[in-house]
Design a protein around this motif. Structure first.
Motif, PDB file in Angstrom:
ATOM      1  N   LYS A   1     -32.943 -65.275 -17.951  1.00 10.37           N
ATOM      2  CA  LYS A   1     -32.593 -64.007 -17.642  1.00 10.37           C
ATOM      3  C   LYS A   1     -34.093 -63.362 -17.001  1.00 10.37           C
ATOM      4  O   LYS A   1     -33.944 -62.455 -16.138  1.00 10.37           O
ATOM      5  CB  LYS A   1     -32.500 -62.907 -18.768  1.00 10.37           C
ATOM      6  CG  LYS A   1     -30.928 -62.924 -19.077  1.00 10.37           C
ATOM      7  CD  LYS A   1     -30.718 -62.012 -20.204  1.00 10.37           C
ATOM      8  CE  LYS A   1     -28.847 -62.152 -20.663  1.00 10.37           C
ATOM      9  NZ  LYS A   1     -28.789 -61.557 -21.887  1.00 10.37           N
ATOM     10  N   SER A   2     -35.116 -64.119 -17.261  1.00  7.84           N
ATOM     11  CA  SER A   2     -36.333 -63.896 -16.469  1.00  7.84           C
ATOM     12  C   SER A   2     -36.588 -64.319 -15.180  1.00  7.84           C
ATOM     13  O   SER A   2     -37.468 -64.098 -14.544  1.00  7.84           O
ATOM     14  CB  SER A   2     -37.596 -64.208 -17.415  1.00  7.84           C
ATOM     15  OG  SER A   2     -37.726 -65.576 -17.368  1.00  7.84           O
ATOM     16  N   ILE A   3     -35.365 -65.044 -14.754  1.00  2.00           N
ATOM     17  CA  ILE A   3     -35.710 -65.693 -13.361  1.00  2.00           C
ATOM     18  C   ILE A   3     -36.006 -64.540 -12.473  1.00  2.00           C
ATOM     19  O   ILE A   3     -35.404 -63.727 -12.292  1.00  2.00           O
ATOM     20  CB  ILE A   3     -34.503 -66.343 -12.719  1.00  2.00           C
ATOM     21  CG1 ILE A   3     -33.833 -67.451 -13.807  1.00  2.00           C
ATOM     22  CG2 ILE A   3     -34.609 -66.721 -11.503  1.00  2.00           C
ATOM     23  CD1 ILE A   3     -32.609 -68.135 -13.264  1.00  2.00           C
ATOM     24  N   SER A   4     -37.129 -64.689 -11.583  1.00  2.00           N
ATOM     25  CA  SER A   4     -37.373 -63.680 -10.450  1.00  2.00           C
ATOM     26  C   SER A   4     -36.865 -64.354  -9.316  1.00  2.00           C
ATOM     27  O   SER A   4     -37.736 -65.515  -8.893  1.00  2.00           O
ATOM     28  CB  SER A   4     -38.481 -63.228 -10.712  1.00  2.00           C
ATOM     29  OG  SER A   4     -39.870 -64.299 -10.349  1.00  2.00           O
ATOM     30  N   ILE A   5     -36.438 -63.934  -8.299  1.00  2.00           N
ATOM     31  CA  ILE A   5     -35.978 -64.474  -7.130  1.00  2.00           C
ATOM     32  C   ILE A   5     -36.781 -63.871  -6.052  1.00  2.00           C
ATOM     33  O   ILE A   5     -36.586 -62.530  -5.850  1.00  2.00           O
ATOM     34  CB  ILE A   5     -34.486 -64.391  -6.707  1.00  2.00           C
ATOM     35  CG1 ILE A   5     -33.591 -65.126  -7.969  1.00  2.00           C
ATOM     36  CG2 ILE A   5     -33.953 -65.097  -5.590  1.00  2.00           C
ATOM     37  CD1 ILE A   5     -32.252 -64.828  -8.134  1.00  2.00           C
ATOM     38  N   PRO A   6     -37.620 -64.293  -5.382  1.00  2.00           N
ATOM     39  CA  PRO A   6     -38.468 -63.815  -4.253  1.00  2.00           C
ATOM     40  C   PRO A   6     -37.509 -63.282  -2.982  1.00  2.00           C
ATOM     41  O   PRO A   6     -36.368 -63.770  -2.905  1.00  2.00           O
ATOM     42  CB  PRO A   6     -39.481 -64.924  -3.871  1.00  2.00           C
ATOM     43  CG  PRO A   6     -38.461 -66.257  -4.040  1.00  2.00           C
ATOM     44  CD  PRO A   6     -37.783 -65.979  -5.430  1.00  2.00           C
ATOM     45  N   ASP A   7     -38.101 -62.275  -2.593  1.00  2.00           N
ATOM     46  CA  ASP A   7     -37.270 -61.884  -1.375  1.00  2.00           C
ATOM     47  C   ASP A   7     -36.811 -62.798  -0.221  1.00  2.00           C
ATOM     48  O   ASP A   7     -37.449 -63.744  -0.128  1.00  2.00           O
ATOM     49  CB  ASP A   7     -38.027 -60.635  -0.746  1.00  2.00           C
ATOM     50  CG  ASP A   7     -38.192 -59.510  -1.517  1.00  2.00           C
ATOM     51  OD1 ASP A   7     -37.823 -59.547  -2.730  1.00  2.00           O
ATOM     52  OD2 ASP A   7     -38.999 -58.510  -1.089  1.00  2.00           O
TER      53      ASP A   7
ATOM     54  N   SER B   1     -33.791 -58.013  -0.958  1.00  2.00           N
ATOM     55  CA  SER B   1     -34.989 -57.689  -2.148  1.00  2.00           C
ATOM     56  C   SER B   1     -34.335 -57.349  -3.069  1.00  2.00           C
ATOM     57  O   SER B   1     -33.488 -56.909  -3.158  1.00  2.00           O
ATOM     58  CB  SER B   1     -35.748 -56.694  -1.001  1.00  2.00           C
ATOM     59  OG  SER B   1     -35.416 -55.634  -0.931  1.00  2.00           O
TER      60      SER B   1
ATOM     61  N   ARG C   1     -32.644 -58.863  -9.160  1.00  2.00           N
ATOM     62  CA  ARG C   1     -32.624 -58.794 -10.406  1.00  2.00           C
ATOM     63  C   ARG C   1     -31.246 -59.362 -11.126  1.00  2.00           C
ATOM     64  O   ARG C   1     -30.388 -59.091 -10.755  1.00  2.00           O
ATOM     65  CB  ARG C   1     -33.346 -57.574 -11.034  1.00  2.00           C
ATOM     66  CG  ARG C   1     -32.252 -56.612 -10.966  1.00  2.00           C
ATOM     67  CD  ARG C   1     -33.030 -55.228 -11.309  1.00  2.00           C
ATOM     68  NE  ARG C   1     -32.106 -54.127 -10.693  1.00  2.00           N
ATOM     69  CZ  ARG C   1     -31.032 -53.736 -11.383  1.00  2.00           C
ATOM     70  NH1 ARG C   1     -30.480 -54.263 -12.324  1.00  2.00           N
ATOM     71  NH2 ARG C   1     -30.171 -52.735 -10.651  1.00  2.00           N
TER      72      ARG C   1
ATOM     73  N   LEU D   1     -26.180 -60.967 -10.180  1.00  2.00           N
ATOM     74  CA  LEU D   1     -27.390 -60.493  -9.946  1.00  2.00           C
ATOM     75  C   LEU D   1     -27.151 -59.223  -8.872  1.00  2.00           C
ATOM     76  O   LEU D   1     -26.158 -59.049  -8.014  1.00  2.00           O
ATOM     77  CB  LEU D   1     -28.559 -61.263  -9.614  1.00  2.00           C
ATOM     78  CG  LEU D   1     -28.560 -62.235  -8.459  1.00  2.00           C
ATOM     79  CD1 LEU D   1     -28.835 -61.531  -7.199  1.00  2.00           C
ATOM     80  CD2 LEU D   1     -29.544 -63.415  -8.644  1.00  2.00           C
TER      81      LEU D   1
ATOM     82  N   GLY E   1     -29.108 -56.634  -5.934  1.00  2.00           N
ATOM     83  CA  GLY E   1     -30.073 -56.637  -5.060  1.00  2.00           C
ATOM     84  C   GLY E   1     -29.871 -55.787  -3.812  1.00  2.00           C
ATOM     85  O   GLY E   1     -29.035 -54.990  -3.802  1.00  2.00           O
TER      86      GLY E   1
ATOM     87  N   LYS F   1     -34.924 -72.529  -8.928  1.00  2.00           N
ATOM     88  CA  LYS F   1     -35.673 -71.641 -10.007  1.00  2.00           C
ATOM     89  C   LYS F   1     -35.312 -72.333 -11.246  1.00  2.00           C
ATOM     90  O   LYS F   1     -36.164 -72.027 -12.110  1.00  2.00           O
ATOM     91  CB  LYS F   1     -35.326 -70.139  -9.715  1.00  2.00           C
ATOM     92  CG  LYS F   1     -35.801 -69.517  -8.665  1.00  2.00           C
ATOM     93  CD  LYS F   1     -37.237 -69.078  -8.872  1.00  2.00           C
ATOM     94  CE  LYS F   1     -37.981 -68.723  -7.593  1.00  2.00           C
ATOM     95  NZ  LYS F   1     -39.405 -68.674  -8.002  1.00  2.00           N
TER      96      LYS F   1
END
Ligand SMILES: *[C@@H]1O[C@H](CO)[C@@H](O)[C@H](O)[C@H]1NC(C)=O
Ligand SMILES: *[C@@H]1O[C@H](CO)[C@@H](O)[C@H](O)[C@H]1NC(C)=O
Ligand SMILES: *[C@@H]1O[C@H](CO)[C@@H](O)[C@H](O)[C@H]1NC(C)=O
Length: 499
Positions: A58-64, A82, A85, A115, A117, A200
């Motif tokens: 759940k903490s995966i952060s996907i860059p812009d 962008s 989450r 997610l 965004g 990721k």
């Protein structure tokens, strides 16, 4: 490995040093304890592990994500995604399997990620538009291999080697903006997000697996028993993994605290019979019990003063010269009306054997009888040689092996007498009572404190069963049988907390 000089001659001294530093592969230390983790044990671990991994993912952060794409008939469209989450993530199907010789396979199927965004576009040089989007990823599969090994301290370690993640379907739903734009975008945005997610996931799975190592490092490789002894539970070989179980071979040897001297006997090889109905099996070989005997005997701990106050007041037998004077008149003549004291101590280490459903301990020692003189000096009266046989009942209490002994019988013979010749046999009943009323209760009081078992983290064993079994020795040249205590932990009653 040998150092060679320019002429190609090896330097023998250096060679020898190198060879000495290498462990001899033919000398293997047999374990005193074996721990088997079955598929059921893995399934239990999986429940805990998957809950943890789910939080981790759940903490995966996907860059812009930004770029531009030619979209006819408008021309170049610049886009940016962008603020992405994860709003929801599920790992509904998972399994852990055993890969013989290697480790554990982790397989997660049908997982989903949702997610949210924001999207921004710019086209025809000056037109800007933006809105939000929801992405639903379905049919996500993750496959990883976990190798199980041992570190330099003899504790287990795990690491992930090999991981693949693939996303089944991706669906994007845009909010706001002009709908004609969505259709133009959807396919390449989906492709970008799919790739980004797939990249990721594996690093997080890898970290999630490594995160368990601090837990494994809590294995009590040196478990303190009391002021004399500690038990070494380090792994003597890397774990062995078969189709049915992971087997850990632990040293399981008692040592005097701070001074690890090997006993004059060694651990015989043994194997646990393959069983799969419980989560965890622990087999203790009789070597472990005998190493305890060696250690306590060496520490001088196997001795006990027996005084009259240890004999229950209800007993007609008192430890005084009047009682013994009945059998040895010399005693009441020379030491009238005095209390007596007995010193019981082992002369060699006790020998413990495990018989089916019976633990037997054979001890050889001496019993010295003293009269307590009015000025409290101990006057030796006689020394008897004793051979005693006791049998024990053991059970698990928390993470400890707890036991109690009962006396099967003993033989006595006269060693030294300071009060003339006398027959030992008539004293047998008195000493039987003393043993039953004073010695055995004292030993049992001690055994109630228990011996620590190998443990990891905040693990707890509940309602475990204990059986004493005979198991066949592994080496065919020794037709002898090796015995062991087996702890049988029912699956529903085993609790481990991994924090
Ligand atoms: C214990 O007793 C058995 C049988 O009497 C014998 O074979 C074994 O060598 C003894 N072990 C030790 C450590 O003295
Ligand atoms: C255990 O074995 C010993 C020695 O063989 C025997 O004297 C004793 O009665 C046995 N105890 C039980 C509970 O079977
Ligand atoms: C105690 O008394 C005995 C016998 O009377 C004597 O031999 C011994 O030396 C005394 N011990 C002490 C410490 O006074």
């Amino acid at each position: 490995m040998c150092v060679t000089d320019s002429a190609g001659n090896t330097m023998p001294l250096w060679c020898l040093l190198v060879l000495l530093a290498l462990p001899d592969p033919t000398v293997t230390t047999n374990p005193g304890v074996k721990v088997q983790i079955t598929q059921q044990g893995l399934d239990y671990g999986r429940q805990i592990g998957i809950a943890y991994l789910q939080e981790k993912l759940k903490s995966i952060s996907i860059p812009d994500i930004s770029g531009s794409e030619k979209v006819s008939p408008i021309g170049k469209v610049e886009y940016r995604l962008s603020g992405m989450r994860i709003t929801d993530l599920g790992l509904p199907q998972s399994s852990l399997g055993l890969v013989p010789g290697t480790g554990i396979s982790l397989s997660i199927g049908n997982a989903f990620i949702n997610l949210h965004g924001d999207w921004h576009v710019k086209y025809l040089k000056f037109i800007k538009d933006s809105g939000s989007f929801d992405l639903a990823v379905s049919g996500l599969t993750i496959k990883a291999t976990i190798s199980v090994g041992r570190d330099e301290t003899g504790r287990p370690t795990i690491s992930s080697n090999g991981c693949t993640a693939s996303v089944g379907g991706v669906r994007v739903k845009f909010h706001g903006g002009a709908s004609w734009l969505y259709n133009l975008f959807t396919s390449f945005i989906e492709k970008q997000l799919r790739r980004s997610l797939e990249q990721k996931i594996c690093p997080l799975v890898h970290d999630g697996i490594s995160d368990l190592n601090p837990q494994l490092k809590t294995l009590n490789v040196l478990a303190k028993v009391d002021k004399y002894a500690e038990i070494e539970y380090s792994m003597v070989t890397p774990p062995s993994i078969s189709n049915f179980l992971i087997e850990l071979s632990l040293k399981g040897e008692f040592y005097n605290i701070g001074q690890h001297q090997e006993p004059p006997f060694s651990a015989p090889p043994f194997s646990l019979p393959p069983q799969t109905s419980s989560m965890l099996y622990i087999g203790l070989s009789s070597f472990m019990a005998n190493s305890a005997g060696f250690v306590y005997n060496r520490a001088g701990a196997l001795s006990l003063y027996i005084t009259d106050d240890m004999v229950p007041s209800s007993s007609p037998i008192r430890l005084n010269t009047k009682t013994f004077g009945v059998f040895i008149p010399e005693i009441s003549k020379r030491f009238p009306d005095m209390m007596m004291k007995l010193l019981l101590k082992t002369s060699t280490q006790p020998n413990v054997t495990f018989e089916p459903n019976n633990v037997t301990l054979q001890a050889t020692g001496t019993l010295t009888a003293y009269a307590i003189l009015p000025n409290t000096t101990l006057e030796p009266l006689f020394i008897l040689n004793m051979d005693a046989s006791v049998s024990g009942n053991f059970y698990i209490s928390g993470l400890k092996l707890v036991g109690s002994l009962q006396l099967n019988g003993f033989d006595m013979s006269l060693g030294t007498s300071y009060v003339g010749e006398f027959q030992v046999k008539p004293l047998h009943n008195i000493f039987m009572l003393v043993m039953k009323l004073a010695v055995i209760p004292k030993v049992n009081e001690y055994l109630q404190q228990g011996f620590p078992l190998p443990a990891i983290g905040r693990m707890n064993l509940i309602n475990s069963k204990l059986q004493v079994q005979k198991v066949r020795l592994v080496t065919p040249q020794k037709p002898d049988k090796c015995s062991m205590l087996k702890l049988h932990l029912c699956s529903s009653l085993f609790q481990a907390v991994i924090s």
